[in-house]
Motif scaffolding. Structure first.
Motif, short mmCIF file in Angstrom:
data_model
loop_
_atom_site.label_atom_id
_atom_site.label_comp_id
_atom_site.label_asym_id
_atom_site.label_seq_id
_atom_site.Cartn_x
_atom_site.Cartn_y
_atom_site.Cartn_z
N GLY A 275 -15.00 -23.79 73.39
CA GLY A 275 -14.82 -23.37 74.74
C GLY A 275 -13.64 -22.37 74.78
N ARG A 276 -13.75 -21.15 74.02
CA ARG A 276 -12.87 -20.26 73.72
C ARG A 276 -13.80 -18.91 74.50
NH1 ARG A 276 -11.88 -18.89 68.79
NH2 ARG A 276 -13.30 -20.17 67.87
N GLY A 277 -12.97 -17.70 74.20
CA GLY A 277 -13.65 -16.40 74.44
C GLY A 277 -13.23 -15.68 75.64
N GLY A 278 -13.28 -14.29 75.82
CA GLY A 278 -12.80 -13.48 76.63
C GLY A 278 -13.61 -12.22 76.85
N ILE A 279 -12.85 -11.45 77.49
CA ILE A 279 -13.62 -9.98 77.73
C ILE A 279 -12.81 -9.04 76.96
CG2 ILE A 279 -14.17 -8.13 79.29
CD1 ILE A 279 -14.69 -10.45 81.30
N PRO A 280 -13.15 -8.58 75.76
CA PRO A 280 -12.32 -7.36 75.02
C PRO A 280 -12.45 -6.03 75.92
CG PRO A 280 -14.49 -7.61 73.94
CD PRO A 280 -14.35 -8.46 75.09
N ALA A 281 -11.34 -5.30 75.46
CA ALA A 281 -11.36 -3.95 75.91
C ALA A 281 -12.05 -2.97 75.05
CB ALA A 281 -9.86 -3.49 76.33
N THR A 282 -11.94 -3.16 73.76
CA THR A 282 -12.62 -2.42 72.78
C THR A 282 -13.19 -3.56 71.73
OG1 THR A 282 -11.06 -1.88 71.10
CG2 THR A 282 -10.93 -0.60 73.18
N GLU A 283 -14.21 -3.06 70.55
CA GLU A 283 -14.50 -3.83 69.75
C GLU A 283 -13.34 -4.25 68.84
OE1 GLU A 283 -15.19 0.36 68.62
OE2 GLU A 283 -15.34 -0.74 70.45
N ASN A 284 -12.35 -3.75 68.70
CA ASN A 284 -11.27 -3.82 67.94
C ASN A 284 -10.54 -5.02 68.33
OD1 ASN A 284 -11.88 -1.73 66.12
ND2 ASN A 284 -10.84 -0.09 67.59
N ASP A 285 -10.42 -5.48 69.61
CA ASP A 285 -9.73 -6.62 70.05
C ASP A 285 -10.33 -7.97 69.55
OD1 ASP A 285 -8.29 -4.73 71.66
OD2 ASP A 285 -9.28 -5.42 73.44
N VAL A 286 -11.81 -7.63 69.08
CA VAL A 286 -12.37 -8.99 68.29
C VAL A 286 -12.78 -8.92 67.14
CG1 VAL A 286 -12.99 -10.14 70.90
CG2 VAL A 286 -14.33 -8.08 69.72
N GLY A 287 -12.18 -8.00 66.29
CA GLY A 287 -12.33 -7.89 64.88
C GLY A 287 -13.05 -6.78 64.59
N GLY A 288 -13.59 -5.75 65.43
CA GLY A 288 -14.26 -4.53 65.28
C GLY A 288 -15.78 -4.67 64.44
N PHE A 289 -16.28 -3.56 64.16
CA PHE A 289 -17.62 -3.77 63.75
C PHE A 289 -17.64 -4.46 62.18
CE2 PHE A 289 -17.79 -0.26 66.42
CZ PHE A 289 -19.29 -0.40 67.14
N PRO A 290 -18.63 -5.58 61.97
CA PRO A 290 -18.48 -6.16 60.88
C PRO A 290 -18.97 -5.45 59.75
CG PRO A 290 -20.50 -6.76 62.19
CD PRO A 290 -19.72 -5.81 63.04
N THR A 291 -18.64 -5.86 58.56
CA THR A 291 -19.39 -5.25 57.27
C THR A 291 -20.41 -6.06 57.11
OG1 THR A 291 -16.99 -4.95 56.59
CG2 THR A 291 -18.98 -5.09 54.95
N LEU A 292 -21.78 -5.38 56.89
CA LEU A 292 -23.19 -5.86 56.67
C LEU A 292 -23.36 -5.68 55.19
CD1 LEU A 292 -24.67 -4.45 59.84
CD2 LEU A 292 -23.64 -6.59 59.49
N ALA A 293 -24.01 -6.73 54.79
CA ALA A 293 -24.67 -6.59 53.24
C ALA A 293 -25.84 -5.93 53.38
CB ALA A 293 -24.75 -8.33 52.74
N SER A 294 -25.88 -4.89 52.36
CA SER A 294 -27.02 -4.08 52.39
C SER A 294 -28.14 -4.74 51.99
CB SER A 294 -26.56 -2.69 51.35
OG SER A 294 -26.40 -3.57 49.91
N GLY A 295 -28.17 -5.79 50.99
CA GLY A 295 -29.67 -6.59 50.66
C GLY A 295 -30.20 -5.67 49.77
N THR A 296 -31.22 -6.30 49.20
CA THR A 296 -32.31 -5.57 48.02
C THR A 296 -33.55 -5.40 48.72
OG1 THR A 296 -30.78 -6.62 46.33
CG2 THR A 296 -33.06 -5.70 45.96
N PRO A 297 -34.20 -4.30 48.79
CA PRO A 297 -35.41 -4.06 49.44
C PRO A 297 -36.44 -4.75 48.44
CG PRO A 297 -34.30 -1.75 49.08
CD PRO A 297 -33.48 -2.86 48.32
N CYS A 298 -37.50 -5.30 49.33
CA CYS A 298 -38.71 -6.07 48.50
C CYS A 298 -39.39 -4.85 47.85
CB CYS A 298 -39.49 -6.79 49.59
SG CYS A 298 -38.71 -8.01 50.44
N THR A 299 -40.06 -5.32 46.93
CA THR A 299 -40.98 -4.33 46.29
C THR A 299 -42.14 -4.21 47.14
OG1 THR A 299 -40.33 -5.01 43.95
CG2 THR A 299 -42.38 -4.18 44.02
N ASP A 300 -42.57 -2.93 47.29
CA ASP A 300 -43.73 -2.61 48.09
C ASP A 300 -44.59 -1.43 47.78
OD1 ASP A 300 -45.57 -2.02 50.13
OD2 ASP A 300 -44.10 -1.54 51.58
#
Length: 341
Positions: A275-300
């Protein structure tokens, strides 16, 4: 002007970044002709205009568009709007038809959750949460509003869930509304009469002006399309929709779905549940862009988009790129079968 397009499991996070005056939608379909487009399991947030926009600058038509299993959330302050469909002329809006929005989570946006000013649409089995001005608004046109859950949040302005303008400068059809099976602050029991959830509104982004006359109510849904939306009970949406809504999964090398929800969507689901949440002014108000794991490509080995391990199990040739475009027994290409799990 592209047709026959499928976009799945994509994240669109706009953000203000280093350009505080920029504008931008998350996903937009402009003018036409555009037909048969599916956006499925897409996550959109931090937009500076709409999260999802359908807008016609001509009369060539935008038809048969589906948004499903997606998250449209946290459009940034200043123009915090979620979804819109409309046009620059009435005849052009009449050519925006069969817009289907279903099984999606629309949360923590001020308004236009959605705003529909086109000829006809279906809004089925969505969760709309934490609107700051209004939730659903439609001006003129034919609309089915079925089996949705409207949940007020901290931004709750105390308005009704569904607001209808009886006519619009952007389509020529008088409002025709089929509303059934919805649940919200003004109707806890979705099997009860839904009309108390509906109010007339004084023009676009206007204010409620009283009950909507029953003459605008339709007793049956629009004609069923060849691939109809399977309707669930509004009371079951949280358990069926929240675990996988948005860009929540990825394919592994064997063609199986694996969990892949990022920190943003994980937080949004948690805020909904608590039951939480709001409207941020910028992405930094809610933690900014997340760090994404790069992963490992499948052999193709043949670079046809299908992993060797999957091709081997399916009896295809991992060293021949020609089998990716071959049509399988179910009518789809081998590549499409892999990409769709």
């Amino acid at each position: 002007a592209a047709s026959d397009v499928v976009i799945r499991y994509i994240r669109v996070r706009v953000g203000k970044g280093c350009q505080p005056d920029q504008t931008g939608d998350g996903v937009a379909i402009y003018s036409g002709p555009v037909e048969r487009v599916v956006l499925d399991h897409v996550s959109v947030s931090w937009t500076i205009d709409e999260g999802f926009q359908l807008w016609a600058y001509n009369g060539n038509g935008i038809r048969n568009i589906t948004l499903s299993n997606s998250i449209i959330a946290e459009a940034l302050a200043g123009h915090s709007t979620a979804i819109i469909a409309g046009a620059n002329a009435q005849s052009w809006g009449d050519a925006i038809t069969d817009i289907d929005i279903h099984h999606s989570l629309i949360m923590s946006n001020s308004h236009r959750n959605p705003l529909l000013k086109n000829r006809n649409a279906r809004f089925v089995n969505n969760i709309v949460y934490n609107w700051g001005f209004y939730a659903y608004q439609a001006l003129g046109g034919t609309h089915d509003i079925v089996g949705n859950r409207f949940k007020a949040g901290p931004l709750d302005p105390g308005v009704h869930e569904i607001q209808i303008g009886t006519s619009s400068s952007e389509n020529s059809a008088t409002a025709s509304i089929y509303v059934v099976g919805n649940q919200g602050p003004n109707n806890a029991n979705p099997t009860a009469d839904n009309w108390p959830m509906v109010r007339a509104v004084s023009g676009e982004n206007g204010f409620e002006v009283g009950s909507l006359a029953l003459s605008f109510r339709r007793s049956s849904p629009q004609v069923t399309l060849p691939f109809p939306i399977v309707v669930e009970l509004a009371t079951s949406l949280e358990s069926s929709l929240l675990p996988t809504v948005g860009a929540s999964q990825r394919l592994d090398c064997n063609g199986n779905w694996a969990p892949n929800r990022d920190a943003v969507d994980t937080r949004l689901i948690s805020e909904y549940q608590s039951g939480r949440g709001g409207i941020p002014a910028t992405e930094n108000d809610v933690g900014g862009f997340p760090t994404l794991a790069s992963g490992t490509p499948c052999t193709d080995s043949d670079h046809d988009g299908m992993p060797d391990s999957w091709e081997t199990v399916k009896g295809l040739n991992p060293n021949s790129a020609s089998d990716g475009i071959l049509i399988a027994q179910n009518g789809y290409t081998n590549l499409e079968n892999y990409l769709n799990g």
